[in-house]
Design a protein around this motif. Structure first.
Motif, PDB file in Angstrom:
ATOM      1  N   UNK A 123     -12.514 -10.136  -4.125  1.00 13.66           N
ATOM      2  CA  UNK A 123     -13.284  -9.043  -3.524  1.00 13.66           C
ATOM      3  C   UNK A 123     -13.593  -9.428  -2.083  1.00 13.66           C
ATOM      4  N   UNK A 124     -12.902  -8.780  -1.133  1.00 17.31           N
ATOM      5  CA  UNK A 124     -13.046  -9.217   0.259  1.00 17.31           C
ATOM      6  C   UNK A 124     -14.096  -8.408   1.027  1.00 17.31           C
ATOM      7  N   UNK A 125     -14.801  -7.526   0.326  1.00 18.89           N
ATOM      8  CA  UNK A 125     -15.959  -6.908   0.964  1.00 18.89           C
ATOM      9  C   UNK A 125     -15.708  -5.549   1.593  1.00 18.89           C
ATOM     10  N   UNK A 126     -16.619  -5.185   2.503  1.00 18.20           N
ATOM     11  CA  UNK A 126     -16.620  -3.840   3.094  1.00 18.20           C
ATOM     12  C   UNK A 126     -15.935  -3.837   4.464  1.00 18.20           C
ATOM     13  N   UNK A 127     -15.667  -2.630   4.970  1.00 17.52           N
ATOM     14  CA  UNK A 127     -15.130  -2.422   6.331  1.00 17.52           C
ATOM     15  C   UNK A 127     -13.898  -3.275   6.602  1.00 17.52           C
ATOM     16  N   UNK A 128     -12.990  -3.312   5.649  1.00 13.92           N
ATOM     17  CA  UNK A 128     -11.834  -4.194   5.787  1.00 13.92           C
ATOM     18  C   UNK A 128     -10.618  -3.460   6.340  1.00 13.92           C
ATOM     19  N   UNK A 129     -10.133  -3.908   7.494  1.00 12.85           N
ATOM     20  CA  UNK A 129      -8.909  -3.314   8.032  1.00 12.85           C
ATOM     21  C   UNK A 129      -7.698  -3.708   7.187  1.00 12.85           C
ATOM     22  N   UNK A 130      -6.635  -2.935   7.318  1.00 17.61           N
ATOM     23  CA  UNK A 130      -5.453  -3.173   6.487  1.00 17.61           C
ATOM     24  C   UNK A 130      -4.892  -4.583   6.675  1.00 17.61           C
ATOM     25  N   UNK A 131      -4.982  -5.105   7.909  1.00 20.04           N
ATOM     26  CA  UNK A 131      -4.513  -6.485   8.128  1.00 20.04           C
ATOM     27  C   UNK A 131      -5.166  -7.468   7.178  1.00 20.04           C
ATOM     28  N   UNK A 132      -6.488  -7.368   7.087  1.00 19.50           N
ATOM     29  CA  UNK A 132      -7.241  -8.307   6.252  1.00 19.50           C
ATOM     30  C   UNK A 132      -6.875  -8.120   4.781  1.00 19.50           C
ATOM     31  N   UNK A 133      -6.659  -6.872   4.388  1.00 18.32           N
ATOM     32  CA  UNK A 133      -6.316  -6.585   2.987  1.00 18.32           C
ATOM     33  C   UNK A 133      -4.944  -7.194   2.652  1.00 18.32           C
ATOM     34  N   UNK A 134      -3.987  -6.979   3.553  1.00 20.53           N
ATOM     35  CA  UNK A 134      -2.635  -7.494   3.290  1.00 20.53           C
ATOM     36  C   UNK A 134      -2.595  -9.021   3.373  1.00 20.53           C
ATOM     37  N   UNK A 135      -3.356  -9.583   4.327  1.00 20.93           N
ATOM     38  CA  UNK A 135      -3.420 -11.053   4.414  1.00 20.93           C
ATOM     39  C   UNK A 135      -3.956 -11.635   3.107  1.00 20.93           C
ATOM     40  N   UNK A 136      -5.033 -11.036   2.594  1.00 20.31           N
ATOM     41  CA  UNK A 136      -5.635 -11.551   1.356  1.00 20.31           C
ATOM     42  C   UNK A 136      -4.654 -11.394   0.189  1.00 20.31           C
ATOM     43  N   UNK A 137      -3.944 -10.263   0.167  1.00 22.94           N
ATOM     44  CA  UNK A 137      -3.005 -10.033  -0.936  1.00 22.94           C
ATOM     45  C   UNK A 137      -1.877 -11.070  -0.904  1.00 22.94           C
ATOM     46  N   UNK A 138      -1.399 -11.409   0.303  1.00 21.38           N
ATOM     47  CA  UNK A 138      -0.346 -12.434   0.396  1.00 21.38           C
ATOM     48  C   UNK A 138      -0.902 -13.803   0.035  1.00 21.38           C
ATOM     49  N   UNK A 139      -2.026 -14.124   0.668  1.00 19.78           N
ATOM     50  CA  UNK A 139      -2.588 -15.466   0.491  1.00 19.78           C
ATOM     51  C   UNK A 139      -2.897 -15.756  -0.973  1.00 19.78           C
ATOM     52  N   UNK A 140      -3.436 -14.758  -1.664  1.00 19.79           N
ATOM     53  CA  UNK A 140      -3.843 -14.973  -3.057  1.00 19.79           C
ATOM     54  C   UNK A 140      -2.759 -14.561  -4.053  1.00 19.79           C
ATOM     55  N   UNK A 141      -1.583 -14.227  -3.543  1.00 21.07           N
ATOM     56  CA  UNK A 141      -0.481 -13.788  -4.399  1.00 21.07           C
ATOM     57  C   UNK A 141      -0.943 -12.734  -5.399  1.00 21.07           C
ATOM     58  N   UNK A 142      -1.550 -11.697  -4.849  1.00 24.67           N
ATOM     59  CA  UNK A 142      -2.122 -10.649  -5.706  1.00 24.67           C
ATOM     60  C   UNK A 142      -1.016  -9.853  -6.400  1.00 24.67           C
ATOM     61  N   UNK A 143      -1.368  -9.295  -7.552  1.00 27.74           N
ATOM     62  CA  UNK A 143      -0.458  -8.404  -8.270  1.00 27.74           C
ATOM     63  C   UNK A 143      -0.670  -6.956  -7.850  1.00 27.74           C
ATOM     64  N   UNK A 144      -1.839  -6.668  -7.278  1.00 27.45           N
ATOM     65  CA  UNK A 144      -2.149  -5.292  -6.894  1.00 27.45           C
ATOM     66  C   UNK A 144      -3.216  -5.294  -5.810  1.00 27.45           C
ATOM     67  N   UNK A 145      -3.337  -4.144  -5.150  1.00 31.22           N
ATOM     68  CA  UNK A 145      -4.373  -3.971  -4.132  1.00 31.22           C
ATOM     69  C   UNK A 145      -5.239  -2.792  -4.547  1.00 31.22           C
ATOM     70  N   UNK A 146      -6.557  -2.966  -4.456  1.00 33.25           N
ATOM     71  CA  UNK A 146      -7.477  -1.869  -4.744  1.00 33.25           C
ATOM     72  C   UNK A 146      -8.289  -1.541  -3.510  1.00 33.25           C
ATOM     73  N   UNK A 147      -8.299  -0.265  -3.132  1.00 33.09           N
ATOM     74  CA  UNK A 147      -9.093   0.144  -1.973  1.00 33.09           C
ATOM     75  C   UNK A 147     -10.118   1.171  -2.413  1.00 33.09           C
ATOM     76  N   UNK A 148     -11.341   0.965  -1.912  1.00 34.44           N
ATOM     77  CA  UNK A 148     -12.419   1.889  -2.219  1.00 34.44           C
ATOM     78  C   UNK A 148     -12.923   2.500  -0.920  1.00 34.44           C
ATOM     79  N   UNK A 149     -13.406   3.724  -0.994  1.00 37.02           N
ATOM     80  CA  UNK A 149     -13.975   4.370   0.179  1.00 37.02           C
ATOM     81  C   UNK A 149     -14.683   5.635  -0.235  1.00 37.02           C
ATOM     82  N   UNK A 150     -15.872   5.871   0.335  1.00 37.19           N
ATOM     83  CA  UNK A 150     -16.656   7.040  -0.081  1.00 37.19           C
ATOM     84  C   UNK A 150     -16.737   8.135   0.968  1.00 37.19           C
TER      85      UNK A 150
END
Ligand code: B1M
Length: 218
Positions: A123-150
């Motif tokens: 869980x990388x928190x709030x106000x996350x730009x796509x760069x940070x999301x993709x970096x985390x997904x690569x670094x942690x070898x994620x199986x999926x990405x979840x994005x939330x927004x209200x």
């Protein structure tokens, strides 16, 4: 007031004093998740309605959100968990609230539900730009990405994020799950699915998020 109404009222009024006592009392009758879904979320909905119609000011919304978070934190240790042996073993998801959006109560509920059901959640928190999301997904070898927004503008950001994944050629690396009150199923599963080169799906609530992860990992 009867216990359930009192708990709902605590969220609306942002009243923390005595919260834990009431929650402990409620847990004698109902499961923590039922308390969240049936009572506390009803309070948050009222807060949203009051704010939306100009009858509640922002600082009070924030207070309600703080009480909601405290309540979830108090209930969380009492929730049923999957076999601890399988903890984190079912798959890994990077979870973020998108750029420009601070709302995180829903995202954090998704984190709790997935974590308690065998997923490893980054869980990388709030106000996350796509760069940070993709970096985390690569670094942690994620199986999926979840994005939330209200926010309504977050639905546009999500579209831009998917387009960015297309242009970087990483759309097929991670199935994407989208959730949050401003979205709806047809926007995600018709409009966004049409433009995205990978797999994108809509989760109406945290439980649908869990079902989607189960089908992604199947
Ligand atoms: Co704000 N806010 N808020 N807010 N806020 C809304 C979203 C709003 C609808 C209120 C309203 O006008 N009626 C409105 C958006 C309007 C719009 O865009 N058209 C709004 C606004 C305008 C704003 C500000 C702009 C106000 C201002 O500054 N003038 C500002 C935005 C700041 C920013 O983001 N840049 C703002 C700020 C805040 C607070 C900080 C005060 C606070 C947030 C505190 C926090 O989260 N830490 C807050 C709150 C609490 C709300 C409402 C009242 C409640 C949101 C909530 O927590 N709901 C909200 C009204 C509403 O939603 N009706 C509102 C409970 C939560 C469990 O639901 O997050 O929807 P939700 O999650 C659900 C599902 O959507 C789903 O699962 C959850 C349930 O199981 N889900 C997922 C969510 N993410 C998922 C991801 C998944 C799967 C499922 O997989 C990845």
């Amino acid at each position: 007031l009867p216990l359930n109404e009192r708990l709902e009222r605590r969220i609306v009024d942002g009243e923390r004093n005595g919260l834990e006592v009431d929650l402990d009392e409620a847990m004698k009758e109902r499961k923590p998740l039922e308390i969240i879904n049936d009572t506390l979320l009803a309070g948050m909905k009222t807060v949203g309605d009051l704010f939306g119609s100009g009858q509640m000011q922002l600082p009070f919304v924030l207070q309600s959100a703080e009480v909601m978070k405290a309540a979830v934190a108090h209930l969380e240790p009492h929730m049923e968990k999957d076999d601890p042996e399988s903890s984190g073993g079912k798959g890994r998801i990077v979870l973020a609230t998108v750029k420009g959006d601070v709302h995180d109560i829903g995202k954090n509920l998704v984190d709790i539900i997935l974590s308690n059901n065998g997923y490893d959640v980054v869980n990388i928190g709030i106000k996350q730009p796509i760069n940070a999301i993709l970096d985390a997904a690569s670094e942690h070898r994620a199986d999926a990405i979840g994005m939330s927004g209200l926010l309504v503008k977050s639905t546009v950001i999500m579209k831009e994020n998917l387009e960015e994944m297309n242009s970087r050629g990483v759309a097929e690396n991670w199935p994407v799950v989208l959730g949050g009150a401003a979205l709806n199923r047809s926007y995600v599963e018709d409009d966004l699915a049409e433009i995205f080169h990978g797999e994108v799906s809509y989760a109406r609530d945290a439980f649908e998020g869990l079902r989607l992860m189960d089908s992604i990992m199947a």
